[in-house]
Design a protein around this motif. Structure first.
Motif, mmCIF file in Angstrom:
data_model
loop_
_atom_site.group_PDB
_atom_site.id
_atom_site.type_symbol
_atom_site.label_atom_id
_atom_site.label_comp_id
_atom_site.label_asym_id
_atom_site.label_seq_id
_atom_site.Cartn_x
_atom_site.Cartn_y
_atom_site.Cartn_z
ATOM 1 N N TYR A 125 43.731 39.854 39.288
ATOM 2 C CA TYR A 125 42.868 40.030 39.160
ATOM 3 C C TYR A 125 42.637 41.476 40.107
ATOM 4 C CZ TYR A 125 43.111 37.785 35.002
ATOM 5 O OH TYR A 125 43.105 36.281 33.869
ATOM 6 N N PRO A 126 42.027 42.301 39.503
ATOM 7 C CA PRO A 126 41.689 42.914 40.993
ATOM 8 C C PRO A 126 41.075 43.231 42.136
ATOM 9 C CG PRO A 126 41.493 44.485 38.468
ATOM 10 C CD PRO A 126 41.540 42.869 38.538
ATOM 11 N N LEU A 127 39.811 42.095 42.192
ATOM 12 C CA LEU A 127 38.784 41.201 42.907
ATOM 13 C C LEU A 127 40.175 40.997 43.287
ATOM 14 C CD1 LEU A 127 36.215 41.374 43.789
ATOM 15 C CD2 LEU A 127 36.041 39.230 41.827
ATOM 16 N N GLU A 128 41.367 40.023 42.885
ATOM 17 C CA GLU A 128 41.400 38.667 43.876
ATOM 18 C C GLU A 128 42.786 39.906 44.802
ATOM 19 O OE1 GLU A 128 42.914 34.943 41.622
ATOM 20 O OE2 GLU A 128 43.715 36.966 40.122
ATOM 21 N N THR A 129 43.104 40.633 44.424
ATOM 22 C CA THR A 129 44.097 41.727 45.388
ATOM 23 C C THR A 129 43.044 42.210 46.580
ATOM 24 O OG1 THR A 129 44.931 42.755 43.172
ATOM 25 C CG2 THR A 129 45.139 43.573 44.728
ATOM 26 N N MET A 130 41.118 42.505 46.114
ATOM 27 C CA MET A 130 41.061 43.183 47.245
ATOM 28 C C MET A 130 40.389 42.503 48.666
ATOM 29 S SD MET A 130 38.569 45.752 45.193
ATOM 30 C CE MET A 130 38.011 45.182 44.012
ATOM 31 N N VAL A 131 40.607 41.071 48.096
ATOM 32 C CA VAL A 131 40.657 39.676 48.880
ATOM 33 C C VAL A 131 41.710 39.703 49.025
ATOM 34 C CG1 VAL A 131 39.212 37.471 48.922
ATOM 35 C CG2 VAL A 131 38.136 39.014 47.260
#
Length: 190
Positions: A89-95
């Motif tokens: 998910y986008p949040l996982e990718t950013m982290v």
């Protein structure tokens, strides 16, 4: 999270429970069309990051390019899941900051869609047996270059991969498509 985008540094506070909520969600797709379900553009953290990155820009095209430049600040690593397909998910990718083409494309799509831009996932099926497919981003707007038309809308190609090392960040622009994809069959998912 902190990064240097266009000479500016950013910090993105991510609530730990929110991050782990996404970690516990489904990460396996049944088909390429399922990837649109990972574009969580309505997530408050994704929306806030997109707004923060683009507040200095007036045109949708400038905002889209700034968000693509942010996506290029993440490491592309096709070897991270050699035997399974784990969709982030986008949040996982950013982290986590390292991902494959589908994760980067989903991040770009979520960021752009969260500020009202019209986007599509562009899938290049494998050209030959044993070859991998590829996923890129399509952005509807007043761009020039390579685009794919669906229902009268032009989705200009945006390559989300290319950054292999943080010191060699991709500089591709919306409308530029790698030559080896020019004659390939594509599927668009809006």
């Amino acid at each position: 999270y902190a990064d240097d985008i266009g000479g500016r540094s950013f910090k993105l506070p991510v609530p730990v429970p929110e991050y782990f909520q996404f970690k516990q969600m489904k990460h396996r797709r049944e088909s390429i069309a399922d990837l649109v379900n990972w574009v969580t553009y309505d997530n408050a953290t994704v929306r806030e990051k997109a707004r923060h990155l683009t507040y200095d820009f007036d045109s949708p095209e400038a905002k889209a390019q700034e968000l693509l430049d942010f996506v290029h600040a993440h490491l592309y690593d096709a070897s991270i899941e050699p035997h399974e397909d784990y969709v982030r998910y986008p949040l996982e990718t950013m982290v986590e900051r390292n991902c494959d083409c589908e994760d980067l494309t989903i991040l770009g799509a979520a960021l752009m869609k969260s500020i009202g831009l019209d986007v599509a996932l562009i899938h290049f099926p494998p050209a030959r047996m044993g070859e991998d497919g590829h996923l890129g981003l399509g952005v509807n707007g007043n761009f020039s270059g390579t685009y794919f038309e669906v229902n009268g809308q032009k989705y200009f190609y945006a390559e989300t991969t290319g950054t292999m090392w943080l010191t060699q960040r991709s500089a591709s622009k919306i409308g530029e498509m790698p030559p080896h994809y020019l004659d390939r069959k594509v599927e668009l998912y809006i």
